[in-house]
Write an enzyme that holds these catalytic residues in place. Structure first.
Site, short mmCIF file in Angstrom:
data_model
loop_
_atom_site.label_atom_id
_atom_site.label_comp_id
_atom_site.label_asym_id
_atom_site.label_seq_id
_atom_site.Cartn_x
_atom_site.Cartn_y
_atom_site.Cartn_z
N CYS A 179 -1.00 2.23 -69.62
CA CYS A 179 -1.05 1.09 -68.70
C CYS A 179 -0.27 1.38 -67.42
O CYS A 179 0.70 2.12 -67.43
CB CYS A 179 -0.47 -0.14 -69.38
SG CYS A 179 -1.22 -0.54 -70.96
N ARG A 192 -4.12 7.54 -65.63
CA ARG A 192 -3.33 7.27 -66.84
C ARG A 192 -4.22 6.78 -67.98
O ARG A 192 -3.80 6.77 -69.14
CB ARG A 192 -2.26 6.22 -66.54
CG ARG A 192 -1.23 6.68 -65.53
CD ARG A 192 -0.35 5.55 -65.08
NE ARG A 192 0.54 5.07 -66.11
CZ ARG A 192 1.81 5.45 -66.25
NH1 ARG A 192 2.31 6.31 -65.41
NH2 ARG A 192 2.56 4.96 -67.20
N TRP A 231 -4.50 -0.40 -71.13
CA TRP A 231 -5.07 0.37 -72.25
C TRP A 231 -4.83 -0.45 -73.49
O TRP A 231 -3.70 -0.72 -73.87
CB TRP A 231 -4.39 1.73 -72.34
CG TRP A 231 -4.99 2.65 -73.36
CD1 TRP A 231 -6.12 3.40 -73.24
CD2 TRP A 231 -4.47 2.93 -74.68
NE1 TRP A 231 -6.34 4.13 -74.39
CE2 TRP A 231 -5.35 3.86 -75.29
CE3 TRP A 231 -3.36 2.48 -75.39
CZ2 TRP A 231 -5.14 4.35 -76.58
CZ3 TRP A 231 -3.15 2.97 -76.69
CH2 TRP A 231 -4.04 3.89 -77.26
N ASN A 271 3.76 -3.33 -69.68
CA ASN A 271 3.46 -2.09 -70.40
C ASN A 271 4.34 -2.04 -71.63
O ASN A 271 5.52 -2.41 -71.58
CB ASN A 271 3.76 -0.85 -69.55
CG ASN A 271 2.82 -0.70 -68.38
OD1 ASN A 271 1.82 -1.41 -68.27
ND2 ASN A 271 3.14 0.22 -67.49
N GLY A 272 3.81 -1.54 -72.74
CA GLY A 272 4.60 -1.43 -73.96
C GLY A 272 4.05 -2.30 -75.07
O GLY A 272 2.93 -2.82 -74.98
N GLU A 277 -5.70 23.91 -79.97
CA GLU A 277 -5.85 23.30 -78.65
C GLU A 277 -7.31 23.27 -78.22
O GLU A 277 -7.79 22.30 -77.63
CB GLU A 277 -4.98 24.05 -77.64
CG GLU A 277 -5.16 23.62 -76.19
CD GLU A 277 -4.80 22.18 -75.90
OE1 GLU A 277 -5.07 21.72 -74.78
OE2 GLU A 277 -4.23 21.49 -76.79
N LYS A 293 -9.44 19.86 -77.32
CA LYS A 293 -10.13 19.64 -76.05
C LYS A 293 -11.59 19.24 -76.29
O LYS A 293 -12.10 18.32 -75.64
CB LYS A 293 -10.09 20.92 -75.20
CG LYS A 293 -8.75 21.19 -74.55
CD LYS A 293 -8.46 20.18 -73.46
CE LYS A 293 -6.99 19.90 -73.31
NZ LYS A 293 -6.30 19.28 -74.39
N GLU A 302 -11.74 15.66 -77.66
CA GLU A 302 -11.26 14.66 -76.71
C GLU A 302 -12.34 14.22 -75.74
O GLU A 302 -12.47 13.02 -75.45
CB GLU A 302 -10.09 15.23 -75.88
CG GLU A 302 -8.73 15.16 -76.52
CD GLU A 302 -7.66 15.69 -75.59
OE1 GLU A 302 -6.68 14.97 -75.35
OE2 GLU A 302 -7.78 16.82 -75.10
N HIS A 307 -10.13 29.09 -98.43
CA HIS A 307 -9.39 28.09 -99.19
C HIS A 307 -9.92 26.68 -98.96
O HIS A 307 -9.20 25.70 -99.17
CB HIS A 307 -7.90 28.16 -98.85
CG HIS A 307 -7.26 29.45 -99.23
ND1 HIS A 307 -7.01 29.80 -100.55
CD2 HIS A 307 -6.86 30.51 -98.48
CE1 HIS A 307 -6.46 30.99 -100.58
NE2 HIS A 307 -6.36 31.45 -99.34
N LYS A 359 -3.74 8.85 -70.49
CA LYS A 359 -3.09 10.05 -70.01
C LYS A 359 -1.63 10.12 -70.44
O LYS A 359 -1.19 11.11 -71.00
CB LYS A 359 -3.17 10.10 -68.47
CG LYS A 359 -2.54 11.36 -67.86
CD LYS A 359 -3.26 12.62 -68.31
CE LYS A 359 -2.63 13.87 -67.76
NZ LYS A 359 -3.25 15.08 -68.33
#
Length: 620
Positions: free
Chosen positions: A2, A27, A73, A108-109, A493, A497, A500, A516, A615
């Protein structure tokens, strides 16, 4: 996540508020809104982009000299207009549907005790029009308001449990704005004819470069031409305690130029980002990591272990660094997911160096994990961070500031490779302090690091070959990524990506783990990406690749030029320009970034703003 922008001015501040929101789009958000004082409380809200909000404003002619704006968000309540900020209070006796109350607020929060507060406020007659925890704060401030907004906010904060950065104004005091923070970032911008609040200096780029960073628990009282600050005990703060700093948050960094998306731009900025991050490093000295009041040389002599705390992509950079730290510096290293670390029993060692890794320096889980480690008596702390003015840098003894520049795309690229560069320097500095780095080895590593920008440029030239792979991947719904040793975190990583931004389910495994369990998933419909540098584990990796081929799997291999892996039926090979030894992870991750990017483009997803993600993750 946010974003907040607020202002008190002599002039209409709506264009500045909306411009600030546009600069905070990176963000991540799913709704946005603006509220101003215009002979009462007036607002515009949208679940579309900031550009659509601007169209609303232009249509309605919304104007005001005091106002707040927000990108949300969603946490509590679905992305919907009635849940979008700013929120208004709706006191007892008011027709909430048509007549707003006197308080406007953005937040925010997360307020953890919102259910308890909601019930108490409903009992007093307050009407709730959203499912958010934020609306609780607006009603709470209203319920305590008695002619002084600062006193109402001050009283309200005592009842809030959780994390918050808030900006609030009242129609009865139309030229006053109150901001407060605890657990979420908030800054004050000092202007010539206006003062501002924002969650990020980028929001005020081009408006003011005079920034005051609020500390944990601070409250700001902003009025026309003046402002006051108090600390968490509500004691007045002097300018010396919260100095005005000149911060150049270049808005030009947010310009796309010739690229289709910010992510593509940032992938191609990596040679420059690494060059900038390593600028001035002519030798390995502890002073590279000195903090404002702590000597790295002293700290390094007082530690015998490393604990890395990070989340997401930063966690994978920490996993890579573990291999370096234990192999080169010979120091025992643990890597913990920050959001898990503080909720388990651990065995603290006061001689541990706590290393936090964060792009923004405001990641809530990582900050909380740092504070938990400190509470256990582990006071030697160092951060690898991209924002010199962030909370993380202020709270750690030591720091290495990467210089990747502003990263707009939600999926991190250049920040990740810059983190790896900083972590490799830390490895060398610790090795030197332990007497394990000879002059010849230091010279070899410095030479390799100086060549990284050119080496990265050569890897970027592989983009056409990666695009061909992406055409295959675009039709898939699942993928496996394999790596061994130092390159297993790079496989992790790469999988992150892809999932995402393309929404393809992707998982990564150490290649030796195939037999395994994961081998059961391998079919011709499951592409298997393999990171195959010519290192000591190559022959083992080739055996794992044969296991895939024997089950009809299709391999996509990133191989060094001298690894003797040839393309064939069901085996696609891209040859890396050169083998790069210990620094190979910085090169091998780039084709994986490009693969995710071009696959997402082929599938038509929103590359820079993938669904459900943000973000800067500033809530737990």
């Amino acid at each position: 996540m946010c974003g907040i922008v607020g202002a008190v001015s002599h002039h209409n501040i709506v264009p500045i508020l909306v411009q600030g929101l546009a600069r905070l789009e990176y963000r991540g958000y799913d709704s946005c809104g603006v509220a101003v004082y215009a002979k009462g409380l007036t607002r515009a809200r949208s679940t579309a982009r900031v550009s659509e909000l601007m169209e609303q404003i232009n249509t309605t002619g919304l104007q005001g000299t005091t106002g707040i704006a927000h990108t949300r968000w969603a946490t509590h309540g679905a992305p919907a207009v009635h849940n979008a900020h700013p929120h208004f209070s709706h006191g007892p006796g008011l027709d909430a549907a048509s007549r707003p109350g006197r308080i406007a607020l953005v937040h925010n929060g997360i307020i953890e005790n919102h259910d308890e507060l909601r019930a108490a406020l409903q009992a007093k007659g307050y009407v709730f029009l959203s499912q958010t925890d934020t609306e609780v704060i607006a009603h709470l401030v209203d319920s305590l308001y008695d002619g002084d907004l600062f006193e109402a906010v001050k009283a309200s904060l005592a009842s809030l449990q959780g994390a918050y950065a808030i900006a609030v104004f009242c129609k009865d005091e139309p030229h006053r704005l109150i901001g407060a923070r605890a657990g979420s970032p908030l800054i004050l911008g000092v202007g010539t004819d206006a003062h501002y609040l924002a969650s990020d200096a980028m929001a005020l780029a081009g408006v003011t470069d005079q920034i005051v960073y609020l500390e944990e628990g601070d409250v700001a009282d902003i009025q026309l031409g003046k402002y006051w600050l108090v600390d968490k005990a509500f004691k007045p703060l002097s300018p010396a305690q919260r100095p005005v700093k000149t911060v150049h948050a270049h808005s030009g960094a947010a310009e796309l130029g010739p690229y289709r998306h910010y992510m593509q731009k940032e992938i191609f900025e990596q040679p420059r980002a690494i060059a900038d991050t390593l600028e001035g490093v002519d030798g390995i000295v502890p002073e590279l990591f000195d903090g404002a009041s702590a000597s790295a040389a002293r700290v390094f002599k007082d530690i015998d272990a490393v604990l890395i705390l990070a989340c997401g992509t930063s966690y994978y950079s920490g996993c890579t660094a573990k291999y370096w730290l234990e192999s080169i510096a010979k120091i025992p290293t643990q890597v913990e997911v920050a959001s898990e670390y503080r909720y388990r029993d651990s065995v603290p060692n006061p001689r541990t160096l706590i290393v936090t890794i964060t792009q923004s320096g405001e990641t809530a889980d990582t900050l909380a994990a740092l504070r938990h480690a400190q509470s256990l008596g582990m006071t030697h702390t160092l951060t690898i961070c991209n924002v010199a003015t962030s909370a993380m840098v202020r709270e750690c003894e030591l720091a290495y500031i990467t210089r990747a520049g502003v990263e707009i795309g939600v999926a991190s690229t250049k920040a990740f490779t810059a983190q790896l560069a900083g972590l490799f320097l830390l490895t060398l500095a610790l090795a030197q302090s332990r007497g394990l780095l000879s002059d010849a080895e230091e010279a070899r590593h410095i030479k390799a690091m100086r060549h990284l920008p050119a080496a990265l440029q050569s890897v970027l030239a592989l983009e056409p070959q990666v695009i061909a792979w992406a055409q295959d991947f675009a039709a898939k719904e699942n993928a496996l990524f394999l790596g061994r040793g130092l390159h297993y975190p790079i496989a992790l990583e790469g999988a992150l990506k892809l999932k995402e931004i393309s929404y393809i389910h992707a998982e990564a495994y150490p290649a030796g783990e195939l037999k395994h369990g994961p081998l059961a998933l391998v079919t011709s419909a499951m592409p298997v990406v393999t990171v195959a540098p010519n290192d000591a584990l190559l022959e083992k990796l080739k055996s794992n690749m044969h296991e895939v081929r024997a089950r009809g799997g299709v391999l996509y291999v990133l191989a060094d030029a001298d690894s003797h892996i040839a393309s064939g039926e069901g085996l696609h090979v891209i040859r890396m320009p050169e083998h790069y030894g210990e620094l190979s992870p910085l090169l091998h991750v780039v084709p994986l970034q490009l693969l995710a990017y071009h696959t997402a483009c082929a599938r038509g997803t929103d590359v820079d703003k993938p669904r459900n993600l943000a973000k800067s993750v500033t809530v737990e």
